[in-house]
Design a protein around this motif. Sequence first.
Motif, PDB file in Angstrom:
ATOM      1  N   GLU A 105       0.894  -1.164   0.006  1.00  0.00           N
ATOM      2  CA  GLU A 105       0.046   0.079   0.231  1.00  0.00           C
ATOM      3  C   GLU A 105       1.078   1.196   0.092  1.00  0.00           C
ATOM      4  O   GLU A 105       1.230   1.847   1.128  1.00  0.00           O
ATOM      5  N   GLN A 106       1.325   1.520  -1.273  1.00  0.00           N
ATOM      6  CA  GLN A 106       2.317   2.787  -1.261  1.00  0.00           C
ATOM      7  C   GLN A 106       1.912   3.904  -0.701  1.00  0.00           C
ATOM      8  O   GLN A 106       2.668   4.704  -0.052  1.00  0.00           O
ATOM      9  N   VAL A 107       0.527   4.423  -1.222  1.00  0.00           N
ATOM     10  CA  VAL A 107       0.229   5.670  -0.526  1.00  0.00           C
ATOM     11  C   VAL A 107       0.054   5.718   0.982  1.00  0.00           C
ATOM     12  O   VAL A 107       0.777   6.823   1.570  1.00  0.00           O
ATOM     13  N   ALA A 108      -0.335   4.803   1.530  1.00  0.00           N
ATOM     14  CA  ALA A 108      -0.373   4.746   3.075  1.00  0.00           C
ATOM     15  C   ALA A 108       0.930   4.595   3.534  1.00  0.00           C
ATOM     16  O   ALA A 108       1.006   5.328   4.615  1.00  0.00           O
ATOM     17  N   LEU A 109       1.819   3.972   2.969  1.00  0.00           N
ATOM     18  CA  LEU A 109       3.108   3.872   3.556  1.00  0.00           C
ATOM     19  C   LEU A 109       3.935   5.200   3.462  1.00  0.00           C
ATOM     20  O   LEU A 109       4.522   5.584   4.313  1.00  0.00           O
ATOM     21  N   ALA A 110       3.683   5.888   2.479  1.00  0.00           N
ATOM     22  CA  ALA A 110       3.901   7.423   2.246  1.00  0.00           C
ATOM     23  C   ALA A 110       3.544   8.300   3.330  1.00  0.00           C
ATOM     24  O   ALA A 110       4.169   9.033   3.947  1.00  0.00           O
ATOM     25  N   ASP A 111       2.269   7.986   3.674  1.00  0.00           N
ATOM     26  CA  ASP A 111       1.701   8.984   4.858  1.00  0.00           C
ATOM     27  C   ASP A 111       2.314   8.513   6.181  1.00  0.00           C
ATOM     28  O   ASP A 111       2.430   9.383   6.914  1.00  0.00           O
ATOM     29  N   LEU A 112       2.504   7.411   6.402  1.00  0.00           N
ATOM     30  CA  LEU A 112       3.087   6.903   7.466  1.00  0.00           C
ATOM     31  C   LEU A 112       4.671   7.346   7.710  1.00  0.00           C
ATOM     32  O   LEU A 112       4.713   7.734   8.967  1.00  0.00           O
ATOM     33  N   ASP A 113       5.180   7.479   6.501  1.00  0.00           N
ATOM     34  CA  ASP A 113       6.572   8.022   6.844  1.00  0.00           C
ATOM     35  C   ASP A 113       6.524   9.298   7.145  1.00  0.00           C
ATOM     36  O   ASP A 113       7.296  10.054   7.997  1.00  0.00           O
ATOM     37  N   ARG A 114       5.579  10.132   6.583  1.00  0.00           N
ATOM     38  CA  ARG A 114       5.352  11.583   6.960  1.00  0.00           C
ATOM     39  C   ARG A 114       4.956  11.948   8.309  1.00  0.00           C
ATOM     40  O   ARG A 114       5.378  12.581   9.029  1.00  0.00           O
ATOM     41  N   VAL A 115       4.120  10.921   8.847  1.00  0.00           N
ATOM     42  CA  VAL A 115       3.698  10.853  10.173  1.00  0.00           C
ATOM     43  C   VAL A 115       4.859  10.596  11.285  1.00  0.00           C
ATOM     44  O   VAL A 115       5.049  11.343  12.158  1.00  0.00           O
ATOM     45  N   GLU A 116       5.779   9.772  10.918  1.00  0.00           N
ATOM     46  CA  GLU A 116       6.806   9.422  11.536  1.00  0.00           C
ATOM     47  C   GLU A 116       7.697  10.453  11.636  1.00  0.00           C
ATOM     48  O   GLU A 116       8.534  10.957  12.701  1.00  0.00           O
ATOM     49  N   ALA A 117       8.180  11.276  10.442  1.00  0.00           N
ATOM     50  CA  ALA A 117       9.007  12.228  10.480  1.00  0.00           C
ATOM     51  C   ALA A 117       8.483  13.607  10.991  1.00  0.00           C
ATOM     52  O   ALA A 117       9.327  14.111  12.001  1.00  0.00           O
ATOM     53  N   GLN A 118       7.264  14.029  11.010  1.00  0.00           N
ATOM     54  CA  GLN A 118       6.697  15.116  11.995  1.00  0.00           C
ATOM     55  C   GLN A 118       6.726  14.971  13.223  1.00  0.00           C
ATOM     56  O   GLN A 118       6.875  15.833  14.001  1.00  0.00           O
ATOM     57  N   ALA A 119       6.270  13.506  13.568  1.00  0.00           N
ATOM     58  CA  ALA A 119       6.408  13.146  15.295  1.00  0.00           C
ATOM     59  C   ALA A 119       7.855  13.266  15.581  1.00  0.00           C
ATOM     60  O   ALA A 119       7.873  13.831  16.695  1.00  0.00           O
ATOM     61  N   ARG A 120       8.842  12.965  14.754  1.00  0.00           N
ATOM     62  CA  ARG A 120      10.020  13.226  15.320  1.00  0.00           C
ATOM     63  C   ARG A 120      10.760  14.281  15.185  1.00  0.00           C
ATOM     64  O   ARG A 120      11.365  14.822  16.034  1.00  0.00           O
ATOM     65  N   ASP A 121      10.305  15.453  14.280  1.00  0.00           N
ATOM     66  CA  ASP A 121      10.557  16.749  14.070  1.00  0.00           C
ATOM     67  C   ASP A 121       9.927  17.399  15.348  1.00  0.00           C
ATOM     68  O   ASP A 121      10.625  18.349  16.217  1.00  0.00           O
ATOM     69  N   TRP A 122       8.612  17.026  15.659  1.00  0.00           N
ATOM     70  CA  TRP A 122       8.090  17.864  17.018  1.00  0.00           C
ATOM     71  C   TRP A 122       8.845  17.431  18.186  1.00  0.00           C
ATOM     72  O   TRP A 122       9.076  18.364  19.137  1.00  0.00           O
ATOM     73  N   ARG A 123       9.032  15.982  18.436  1.00  0.00           N
ATOM     74  CA  ARG A 123      10.111  15.708  19.349  1.00  0.00           C
ATOM     75  C   ARG A 123      11.465  16.580  19.532  1.00  0.00           C
ATOM     76  O   ARG A 123      11.829  17.101  20.653  1.00  0.00           O
ATOM     77  N   THR A 124      12.209  16.503  18.363  1.00  0.00           N
ATOM     78  CA  THR A 124      13.386  17.163  18.357  1.00  0.00           C
ATOM     79  C   THR A 124      13.454  18.639  18.379  1.00  0.00           C
ATOM     80  O   THR A 124      14.372  19.457  19.119  1.00  0.00           O
ATOM     81  N   THR A 125      12.498  19.342  17.769  1.00  0.00           N
ATOM     82  CA  THR A 125      12.354  20.636  17.976  1.00  0.00           C
ATOM     83  C   THR A 125      11.458  21.409  18.859  1.00  0.00           C
ATOM     84  O   THR A 125      11.692  22.604  19.327  1.00  0.00           O
ATOM     85  N   VAL A 126      10.413  20.657  19.641  1.00  0.00           N
ATOM     86  CA  VAL A 126       9.787  21.351  20.414  1.00  0.00           C
ATOM     87  C   VAL A 126       9.640  20.357  21.849  1.00  0.00           C
ATOM     88  O   VAL A 126      10.087  21.009  22.784  1.00  0.00           O
ATOM     89  N   ALA A 127       9.382  19.219  21.844  1.00  0.00           N
ATOM     90  CA  ALA A 127       9.348  18.443  23.084  1.00  0.00           C
ATOM     91  C   ALA A 127      10.434  18.426  23.978  1.00  0.00           C
ATOM     92  O   ALA A 127      10.658  18.807  25.094  1.00  0.00           O
ATOM     93  N   ASP A 128      11.514  17.951  23.414  1.00  0.00           N
ATOM     94  CA  ASP A 128      12.805  17.544  24.076  1.00  0.00           C
ATOM     95  C   ASP A 128      13.400  18.958  24.545  1.00  0.00           C
ATOM     96  O   ASP A 128      13.828  19.224  25.544  1.00  0.00           O
ATOM     97  N   PRO A 129      13.643  20.142  23.508  1.00  0.00           N
ATOM     98  CA  PRO A 129      13.802  21.178  24.179  1.00  0.00           C
ATOM     99  C   PRO A 129      13.322  21.771  25.293  1.00  0.00           C
ATOM    100  O   PRO A 129      13.924  22.572  26.242  1.00  0.00           O
TER     101      PRO A 129
END
Length: 550
Positions: A110-134
């Motif tokens: 399911e390529q479309v769903a996998l691409a959305d999942l990668d974006r969710v993972e990237a945004q969650a990681r960005d939120w932790r590195t740029t907002v949550a952890d600091p």
Amino acid sequence: MIGTGGSPQRWSTQRWFASVLIAMVVLVLAGAAVGAAILAHTAAVSNRLSDRISPARTAVVELTAALVDQETGVRGYLLSGDERFLEPYARGVAGERTLLGRMRQLLIGEQVALADLDRVEAQARDWRTTVADPSIEARRRGGDSSTTVDAVLAGKTAFDAVRDRIGTLDGHLAGVREQARRDLDGARRLRDSVFLGMVGFLLLFITAIAVLLRLVVLEPLDRLSTGVRRVAGGDFDHRLAVRGPADLARLTGDVETMRQRIVDAFIASEQARAKLEQQQLELHRSNADLEQFAYVASHDLQEPLRKVASFCQMLQRRYSDQLDDKARQYIAFAVDGATRMQRLITDLLTFSRIGRVYDDSRSVDLDEVVGQAEANLGGAITERRARVERPPLPTVPGDVTLLTMLWQNLISNAIKFRHPERDPVVRVTVAEAGARWQFSVEDNGIGIDPRFADKIFVIFQRLHSRETYSGTGIGLAVCKKVVEFHGGEIRLDDTYSDGARFIFTLPREVTTPELATASADLASADLASAGASADLAPATADGQPALGSR
């Protein structure tokens, strides 16, 4: 099918059925192949929906909950400074990793769903590195309240973007699930249509086969069975016509041959039956002669013996003072011979009547029967200080008189063949043995050598001299015949060495106490009648009638 010479050649029933069977096998194999393909397609569509798409949507909900736990934990810590609020944050991070791995397995292809999942993972990681952890580090260094509030607001804004991305993923999965449901419905409709078509075609094919077999096979069979029933009804002269398939025609010819042989055998059996009836009449006459002989043996033949014994005894009493010892000895020999002849005649009559005269089968209470046997042997039991030990005994089907003979002979022998150094003790036991009762009668007497285990049941076979132990040697032969007449077996237990032990079986039956009492009363009456009619039977030393000995 045309045979040589232009004449039609008949197919055999086997060939017809083989052709039908081959056609059905081909049809079944084709239907199975088509059905298997349809079922495989339906199963694949169903499995995709149930095993991948639906679990993936459930995992999206769980992933959302894990991210919310992270955001809630960070916000609570920033506002309160309590380290406990970071526990949901840590759990959410761990859960997120697990759920992302599982969802990637579920969404393979399911390529479309996998691409959305990668974006969710990237945004969650960005939120932790740029907002949550600091923000967490700044709060730990002791940031002021205004900074904390700003961090909370900034974190919420960033986290809302993550939520939007998860919503996009869930929307794509919802669309995929709806499409999968439509595909599953289509596969099911196709499956149902194919199977209904196969069933309809199969029904048509079976109908055609049934009509064909009816015309080719069943109608000739019906004609054959009608002719056979006509012959079986008594019309033995009716000939069977040869029709139908080749093997059925051969069968008809064989049945016709069998009919002729049966007719011949019937004629022969009628002749044999007439001969058998003649032999049966002769057997009846022979049995009547035997009954007459038994009557003569029990009455007329014993009358001369009674006279010989009586007059010899009278001669001894009247002229005793005129006779010397040798004459008195000769008289004693004559009396003893006449007495023994009477005893032999009586015992032979008893033996011959088993199963012929005594054959009144009913429910018999063995407690009453053995009690009657003990009463009959009361004098011998008292004189020899004997003791009979027995448990409660069951009710069995049989003849009262014969069963009383059986027990009285066994107990009498146990008392007669006592050990000279101890008082007789007779022990009776009973146990269940399948559909029978197994009884044992053991004593502490002189015992029996196992070498003579078979000889003791033969009529007139004795192991001891007449001077040592009285009797005619018929007692155990009577016991064996009584037990076998009731469908049982009797034997000597050659493993018992403290005396003699006889083991025998009788059939089992449950009866009412009233019937058992009536049977025992009848046993007493029969024995009394037997004693009255056999008044010539000699008496043993204890005054009881001698039913025989081993």
